[in-house]
Design a protein around this motif. Structure first.
Motif, PDB file in Angstrom:
ATOM      1  N   PHE A 159       0.856  -1.190   0.000  1.00  0.00           N
ATOM      2  CA  PHE A 159       0.000   0.000   0.000  1.00  0.00           C
ATOM      3  C   PHE A 159       0.886   1.233   0.000  1.00  0.00           C
ATOM      4  CE2 PHE A 159      -2.747   3.252   1.885  1.00  0.00           C
ATOM      5  CZ  PHE A 159      -3.926   3.038   1.206  1.00  0.00           C
ATOM      6  N   ASN A 160       0.703   2.119  -0.993  1.00  0.00           N
ATOM      7  CA  ASN A 160       1.570   3.278  -1.133  1.00  0.00           C
ATOM      8  C   ASN A 160       0.900   4.590  -0.759  1.00  0.00           C
ATOM      9  OD1 ASN A 160       3.931   2.041  -1.928  1.00  0.00           O
ATOM     10  ND2 ASN A 160       3.351   1.981  -4.079  1.00  0.00           N
ATOM     11  N   ASN A 161      -0.182   4.530   0.026  1.00  0.00           N
ATOM     12  CA  ASN A 161      -0.847   5.745   0.501  1.00  0.00           C
ATOM     13  C   ASN A 161      -1.344   6.634  -0.645  1.00  0.00           C
ATOM     14  OD1 ASN A 161      -0.294   5.038   3.146  1.00  0.00           O
ATOM     15  ND2 ASN A 161       1.622   6.168   3.195  1.00  0.00           N
ATOM     16  N   MET A 162      -1.669   6.054  -1.773  1.00  0.00           N
ATOM     17  CA  MET A 162      -2.164   6.837  -2.897  1.00  0.00           C
ATOM     18  C   MET A 162      -3.517   6.312  -3.354  1.00  0.00           C
ATOM     19  SD  MET A 162      -1.958   9.191  -5.277  1.00  0.00           S
ATOM     20  CE  MET A 162      -0.307   9.800  -5.589  1.00  0.00           C
ATOM     21  N   PHE A 163      -4.526   7.192  -3.353  1.00  0.00           N
ATOM     22  CA  PHE A 163      -5.833   6.819  -3.886  1.00  0.00           C
ATOM     23  C   PHE A 163      -6.125   7.718  -5.074  1.00  0.00           C
ATOM     24  CE2 PHE A 163     -10.302   6.275  -4.437  1.00  0.00           C
ATOM     25  CZ  PHE A 163     -10.525   4.968  -4.045  1.00  0.00           C
ATOM     26  N   ILE A 164      -6.430   7.078  -6.203  1.00  0.00           N
ATOM     27  CA  ILE A 164      -6.616   7.795  -7.468  1.00  0.00           C
ATOM     28  C   ILE A 164      -8.084   7.756  -7.882  1.00  0.00           C
ATOM     29  CG2 ILE A 164      -5.907   7.932  -9.882  1.00  0.00           C
ATOM     30  CD1 ILE A 164      -3.494   6.122  -9.011  1.00  0.00           C
ATOM     31  N   THR A 165      -8.614   8.919  -8.223  1.00  0.00           N
ATOM     32  CA  THR A 165      -9.958   9.004  -8.794  1.00  0.00           C
ATOM     33  C   THR A 165      -9.836   9.423 -10.252  1.00  0.00           C
ATOM     34  OG1 THR A 165     -10.943   9.656  -6.673  1.00  0.00           O
ATOM     35  CG2 THR A 165     -12.216  10.108  -8.664  1.00  0.00           C
ATOM     36  N   ILE A 166     -10.340   8.578 -11.147  1.00  0.00           N
ATOM     37  CA  ILE A 166     -10.414   8.924 -12.570  1.00  0.00           C
ATOM     38  C   ILE A 166     -11.806   9.497 -12.810  1.00  0.00           C
ATOM     39  CG2 ILE A 166     -10.159   8.113 -14.933  1.00  0.00           C
ATOM     40  CD1 ILE A 166      -7.659   7.777 -13.241  1.00  0.00           C
ATOM     41  N   LEU A 167     -11.869  10.717 -13.304  1.00  0.00           N
ATOM     42  CA  LEU A 167     -13.148  11.424 -13.402  1.00  0.00           C
ATOM     43  C   LEU A 167     -13.368  11.956 -14.809  1.00  0.00           C
ATOM     44  CD1 LEU A 167     -15.600  12.732 -11.913  1.00  0.00           C
ATOM     45  CD2 LEU A 167     -14.120  14.686 -11.444  1.00  0.00           C
ATOM     46  N   SER A 168     -14.454  11.502 -15.461  1.00  0.00           N
ATOM     47  CA  SER A 168     -14.814  12.097 -16.750  1.00  0.00           C
ATOM     48  C   SER A 168     -15.787  13.246 -16.492  1.00  0.00           C
ATOM     49  CB  SER A 168     -15.451  11.049 -17.669  1.00  0.00           C
ATOM     50  OG  SER A 168     -16.755  10.709 -17.226  1.00  0.00           O
ATOM     51  N   PHE A 169     -15.746  14.257 -17.362  1.00  0.00           N
ATOM     52  CA  PHE A 169     -16.622  15.415 -17.159  1.00  0.00           C
ATOM     53  C   PHE A 169     -16.848  16.130 -18.481  1.00  0.00           C
ATOM     54  CE2 PHE A 169     -12.464  17.299 -17.135  1.00  0.00           C
ATOM     55  CZ  PHE A 169     -12.628  18.577 -17.649  1.00  0.00           C
ATOM     56  N   GLY A 170     -17.818  17.022 -18.485  1.00  0.00           N
ATOM     57  CA  GLY A 170     -18.098  17.854 -19.648  1.00  0.00           C
ATOM     58  C   GLY A 170     -17.675  19.283 -19.384  1.00  0.00           C
ATOM     59  N   PHE A 171     -16.916  19.874 -20.297  1.00  0.00           N
ATOM     60  CA  PHE A 171     -16.444  21.241 -20.105  1.00  0.00           C
ATOM     61  C   PHE A 171     -17.601  22.232 -19.986  1.00  0.00           C
ATOM     62  CE2 PHE A 171     -12.322  19.628 -21.490  1.00  0.00           C
ATOM     63  CZ  PHE A 171     -11.445  20.393 -20.727  1.00  0.00           C
ATOM     64  N   LYS A 172     -18.715  21.930 -20.645  1.00  0.00           N
ATOM     65  CA  LYS A 172     -19.823  22.885 -20.586  1.00  0.00           C
ATOM     66  C   LYS A 172     -20.491  22.906 -19.210  1.00  0.00           C
ATOM     67  CE  LYS A 172     -23.509  19.983 -22.624  1.00  0.00           C
ATOM     68  NZ  LYS A 172     -24.430  19.911 -23.773  1.00  0.00           N
ATOM     69  N   TYR A 173     -20.146  21.929 -18.362  1.00  0.00           N
ATOM     70  CA  TYR A 173     -20.661  21.907 -16.997  1.00  0.00           C
ATOM     71  C   TYR A 173     -19.607  22.357 -15.978  1.00  0.00           C
ATOM     72  CZ  TYR A 173     -24.332  19.133 -19.195  1.00  0.00           C
ATOM     73  OH  TYR A 173     -25.343  18.706 -20.011  1.00  0.00           O
ATOM     74  N   GLY A 174     -18.456  22.757 -16.475  1.00  0.00           N
ATOM     75  CA  GLY A 174     -17.407  23.261 -15.599  1.00  0.00           C
ATOM     76  C   GLY A 174     -16.342  22.233 -15.281  1.00  0.00           C
ATOM     77  N   ILE A 175     -15.115  22.711 -15.140  1.00  0.00           N
ATOM     78  CA  ILE A 175     -14.004  21.837 -14.765  1.00  0.00           C
ATOM     79  C   ILE A 175     -14.125  21.481 -13.288  1.00  0.00           C
ATOM     80  CG2 ILE A 175     -11.480  21.691 -14.538  1.00  0.00           C
ATOM     81  CD1 ILE A 175     -11.264  23.667 -16.858  1.00  0.00           C
TER      82      ILE A 175
END
Length: 289
Positions: A159-175
């Motif tokens: 365990f390397n103390n790293m949690f990754i969230t991969i997030l898809s989004f639409g630019f027209k709804y804001g970054i």
């Protein structure tokens, strides 16, 4: 006997973590006075009945908390098998959780929450610095926290103390405000302009095939994989434990979803990282109609 000190920021999930460890077979004690911590370790080790124990220790210990540093140093010198699990979350998340529960922060008093949190971080800095495991719960659901604890204490995985969230989004709804890395894939072929493909999403194979046509998509992924593989160990080395990688297209329904899924599939092979995927805007176009 295996001993785990469960500590961290108030509101970061220590109570939940202790309950989960209890489910995993740990003998758990919360808020034990610091003056009794060393005595507990001695009695538990001598008795032989307790094979693994977890002690919840945090800012509630007051001024006694300063004594814990010397106790841990003594354990290290004598070779006691102990580990420190530190639960953390960003200030915004902690403030939101306190406001939702209407609880008062133990160090805020009649003052503002952010000042109490700032004081708490300073007092707990020595524990976070020497922690064996740091879990940032800012983006974690309860079941995801359980998965991370099982990975550490049940499956005995690295365990390397790293949690990754991969997030898809639409630019027209804001970054996304919490994004650490943002990748714009609006240069890829857009299925939105094909009438038969428009109702589908990047979860569908036909959309993935459309987005990947011409080889540009694969070339992008190859470069993205190389960059992320380079960054992760360097982030960990610098002490970062939470990473949000955001992939955006116009509406967050087709291209970004397909690319985010591909990146998630690539990183899923790294068992040393906690990882999850979210598609923030995948259904928003349908809801607006």
């Amino acid at each position: 006997m295996k001993l785990v000190i469960v500590t961290g920021m108030s509101g970061a999930g220590k109570t939940i973590a202790l309950k989960m460890l209890e489910d995993l077979g740990f003998y758990c004690v919360d808020n034990l006075p610091i003056s009794l911590v060393d005595k507990f370790s001695q009695l538990a080790a001598v008795g032989g009945e307790i094979k693994q124990a977890a002690l919840g220790i945090d800012i509630r210990s007051g001024e006694e908390l300063n004594q814990l540093e010397a106790i841990l140093k003594g354990w290290k010198d004598t070779g006691l098998d102990y580990q420190v699990l530190f639960l953390d979350a960003n200030d915004g998340t902690l403030i939101k959780r306190y406001k939702e529960t209407r609880r008062s922060h133990p160090l805020a008093g009649a003052g503002r929450l952010d000042k109490g949190i700032e004081k708490e971080r300073l007092k707990l800095a020595f524990l976070k610095k020497d922690a064996d495991f740091i879990i940032d719960t800012s983006q974690l659901l309860t079941r995801e926290l359980r998965q991370e604890l099982e990975k550490i204490f049940l499956k005995d995985q690295d365990f390397n103390n790293m949690f990754i969230t991969i997030l898809s989004f639409g630019f027209k709804y804001g970054i996304p405000e919490d994004a650490d890395l943002v990748f714009d894939v609006r240069f890829l072929p857009n299925p939105y302009y094909v009438e038969d493909l428009r109702p589908l999403t990047g979860e569908d194979q036909v959309i993935r095939d459309f987005v990947m046509q011409g080889g540009t998509g694969q070339a992008f992924l190859d470069k993205l994989y190389d960059l992320i593989d380079f960054l992760l160990p360097n982030y960990i080395r610098e002490g970062k434990n939470q990473l949000v990688v955001a992939v955006g297209c116009t509406g967050g329904k087709h291209r970004s979803v397909a690319m985010a899924n591909a990146l998630y599939g690539h990183l899923s092979g790294h068992k040393t990282y906690g990882i999850k995927i979210e598609h923030r805007d995948i259904d928003k176009d349908n809801k607006r109609k």
